[in-house]
Scaffold this motif. Structure first.
Motif, short mmCIF file in Angstrom:
data_model
loop_
_atom_site.label_atom_id
_atom_site.label_comp_id
_atom_site.label_asym_id
_atom_site.label_seq_id
_atom_site.Cartn_x
_atom_site.Cartn_y
_atom_site.Cartn_z
N ILE A 33 -30.69 -130.25 22.84
CA ILE A 33 -30.00 -129.07 23.33
C ILE A 33 -29.44 -128.33 22.12
CG2 ILE A 33 -28.18 -128.20 24.84
CD1 ILE A 33 -28.32 -131.04 26.22
N ASP A 34 -29.76 -127.02 22.02
CA ASP A 34 -29.25 -126.27 20.87
C ASP A 34 -27.86 -125.71 21.16
OD1 ASP A 34 -29.54 -123.85 22.30
OD2 ASP A 34 -31.42 -123.32 21.31
N SER A 35 -27.28 -125.01 20.19
CA SER A 35 -25.90 -124.54 20.30
C SER A 35 -25.72 -123.47 21.39
CB SER A 35 -25.41 -124.00 18.96
OG SER A 35 -26.23 -122.92 18.55
N ASP A 36 -26.81 -122.88 21.86
CA ASP A 36 -26.75 -121.90 22.94
C ASP A 36 -26.97 -122.54 24.31
OD1 ASP A 36 -26.27 -119.70 21.25
OD2 ASP A 36 -28.42 -119.54 20.82
N GLY A 37 -27.18 -123.86 24.34
CA GLY A 37 -27.39 -124.55 25.61
C GLY A 37 -28.84 -124.59 26.07
N ASN A 38 -29.77 -124.15 25.23
CA ASN A 38 -31.19 -124.25 25.59
C ASN A 38 -31.63 -125.70 25.48
OD1 ASN A 38 -31.77 -121.38 25.95
ND2 ASN A 38 -31.36 -121.25 23.76
N GLY B 122 -41.76 -136.95 35.30
CA GLY B 122 -41.83 -135.62 34.71
C GLY B 122 -40.81 -134.62 35.22
N THR B 123 -39.75 -135.08 35.87
CA THR B 123 -38.74 -134.16 36.38
C THR B 123 -37.52 -134.16 35.45
OG1 THR B 123 -39.44 -134.65 38.64
CG2 THR B 123 -37.32 -133.56 38.38
N LEU B 124 -37.08 -132.96 35.11
CA LEU B 124 -35.86 -132.79 34.34
C LEU B 124 -34.75 -132.39 35.31
CD1 LEU B 124 -34.39 -132.55 31.58
CD2 LEU B 124 -35.07 -130.14 31.59
N TYR B 125 -33.64 -133.12 35.27
CA TYR B 125 -32.49 -132.85 36.13
C TYR B 125 -31.34 -132.33 35.31
CZ TYR B 125 -34.58 -135.66 39.89
OH TYR B 125 -35.41 -136.15 40.87
N ALA B 126 -30.61 -131.37 35.88
CA ALA B 126 -29.32 -130.94 35.34
C ALA B 126 -28.28 -131.30 36.39
CB ALA B 126 -29.31 -129.44 35.07
N LEU B 127 -27.35 -132.17 36.02
CA LEU B 127 -26.31 -132.62 36.93
C LEU B 127 -24.95 -132.12 36.45
CD1 LEU B 127 -27.38 -136.38 37.27
CD2 LEU B 127 -28.10 -134.44 38.70
N ASP B 128 -24.05 -131.88 37.38
CA ASP B 128 -22.68 -131.56 37.01
C ASP B 128 -22.07 -132.85 36.46
OD1 ASP B 128 -19.67 -131.60 37.58
OD2 ASP B 128 -20.17 -129.49 37.91
N ALA B 129 -21.58 -132.81 35.23
CA ALA B 129 -21.09 -134.02 34.57
C ALA B 129 -19.85 -134.61 35.23
CB ALA B 129 -20.81 -133.73 33.09
N LEU B 130 -19.06 -133.81 35.91
CA LEU B 130 -17.85 -134.31 36.57
C LEU B 130 -18.11 -134.88 37.95
CD1 LEU B 130 -15.17 -131.63 35.61
CD2 LEU B 130 -15.38 -133.97 34.76
N THR B 131 -19.05 -134.26 38.69
CA THR B 131 -19.26 -134.64 40.09
C THR B 131 -20.57 -135.35 40.37
OG1 THR B 131 -20.32 -132.55 40.67
CG2 THR B 131 -17.89 -132.65 40.81
N GLY B 132 -21.55 -135.18 39.48
CA GLY B 132 -22.88 -135.74 39.72
C GLY B 132 -23.74 -134.89 40.62
N LEU B 133 -23.23 -133.76 41.08
CA LEU B 133 -24.03 -132.89 41.95
C LEU B 133 -25.17 -132.27 41.16
CD1 LEU B 133 -21.21 -131.10 43.97
CD2 LEU B 133 -22.73 -132.94 44.74
N GLU B 134 -26.33 -132.24 41.79
CA GLU B 134 -27.51 -131.68 41.14
C GLU B 134 -27.37 -130.17 41.03
OE1 GLU B 134 -32.12 -131.40 42.36
OE2 GLU B 134 -31.25 -133.43 42.37
N TYR C 101 -24.20 -131.33 27.57
CA TYR C 101 -23.88 -130.04 26.96
C TYR C 101 -22.94 -129.33 27.91
CZ TYR C 101 -24.10 -125.52 24.76
OH TYR C 101 -23.75 -124.35 24.13
N GLY C 102 -21.75 -129.02 27.45
CA GLY C 102 -20.77 -128.38 28.32
C GLY C 102 -20.48 -129.25 29.52
N SER C 103 -20.62 -128.67 30.70
CA SER C 103 -20.33 -129.41 31.93
C SER C 103 -21.59 -129.98 32.57
CB SER C 103 -19.62 -128.49 32.93
OG SER C 103 -20.48 -127.42 33.28
N LYS C 104 -22.71 -129.95 31.85
CA LYS C 104 -23.96 -130.45 32.42
C LYS C 104 -24.45 -131.71 31.71
CE LYS C 104 -25.91 -126.38 34.52
NZ LYS C 104 -25.67 -125.07 33.99
N LEU C 105 -25.06 -132.57 32.52
CA LEU C 105 -25.71 -133.78 32.04
C LEU C 105 -27.19 -133.64 32.35
CD1 LEU C 105 -25.18 -136.77 31.00
CD2 LEU C 105 -25.37 -137.41 33.40
N TYR C 106 -28.04 -133.85 31.35
CA TYR C 106 -29.48 -133.70 31.53
C TYR C 106 -30.16 -135.06 31.42
CZ TYR C 106 -28.44 -128.80 30.62
OH TYR C 106 -27.93 -127.54 30.68
N VAL C 107 -31.09 -135.33 32.35
CA VAL C 107 -31.89 -136.55 32.31
C VAL C 107 -33.32 -136.20 32.71
CG1 VAL C 107 -29.98 -138.16 32.76
CG2 VAL C 107 -31.26 -137.24 34.67
#
Length: 173
Positions: A155-160, A125-137, A114-120
């Motif tokens: 992920i909804d249209s507001d990024g939730n 049980g850990t949710l990570y948000a990574l920068d999609a371009l750099t991989g930085l957490e 979603y946007g510039s974030k990658l979620y895994v």
């Protein structure tokens, strides 16, 4: 037309980019790029087992989640190695690894963008948000200790971000 991955079961769905290249991963850690005619364009051997569907970004990156196999964790065996439980990769369309990020658990769920974030989410049980371009957490959260995240997030249209855990609790960021 058909193409073969030669070795390993395929647990994930294929994805197709805007140029018609099909990407599919197998259970022994190999990502394949195949043309619509079935011709193999390239392969990339990654680490561990890939059971989730890769994600394609608008930035022409392919995101792949892999987990260590128990085959890698048998002390005394010829293939024993100390390995992280899971790794998220970003590859370019030529199959070159752009970045990799180690996580604290096996990765069964597919990555979500979603946007510039990658979620895994991990099986620990850990949710990570990574920068999609750099991989930085960007952040990590454990919504419910002792629970596993094995299904992909929504992920909804507001990024939730919404997810379910093995204990059937819902969490939103």
């Amino acid at each position: 037309q058909t193409s073969s991955t030669e070795y390993g079961w395929i647990f994930s769905s294929p994805v197709v980019d805007n140029n018609g290249t099909i990407y599919v991963a197998n259970g022994v850690g190999t990502l394949y790029a195949v043309s619509t005619s079935g011709a193999l364009k390239w392969t990339k051997m990654l680490y561990g087992v890939i059971t989730s569907t890769p994600a394609l970004g608008a930035n022409d990156y392919i995101y792949v989640c892999s987990s260590y196999s128990d085959d890698f964790a048998t002390p005394g065996s010829s293939n024993f190695q100390v390995a992280p439980p899971g790794i998220v990769y970003a590859l370019n369309l030529n199959g070159d690894v752009v970045w990799r990020h180690e996580v604290n658990g096996k990765l069964s769920s597919s990555p979500a963008l979603y946007g510039s974030k990658l979620y895994v989410g991990t099986e620990r049980g850990t949710l990570y948000a990574l920068d999609a371009l750099t991989g930085l957490e960007q952040w990590q959260r454990t919504p419910q200790a002792g629970s596993s995240i094995v299904a992909s997030v929504a992920i909804d249209s507001d990024g939730n971000v919404y997810l379910t855990s093995s204990y059937n609790h819902k969490y939103s960021s």
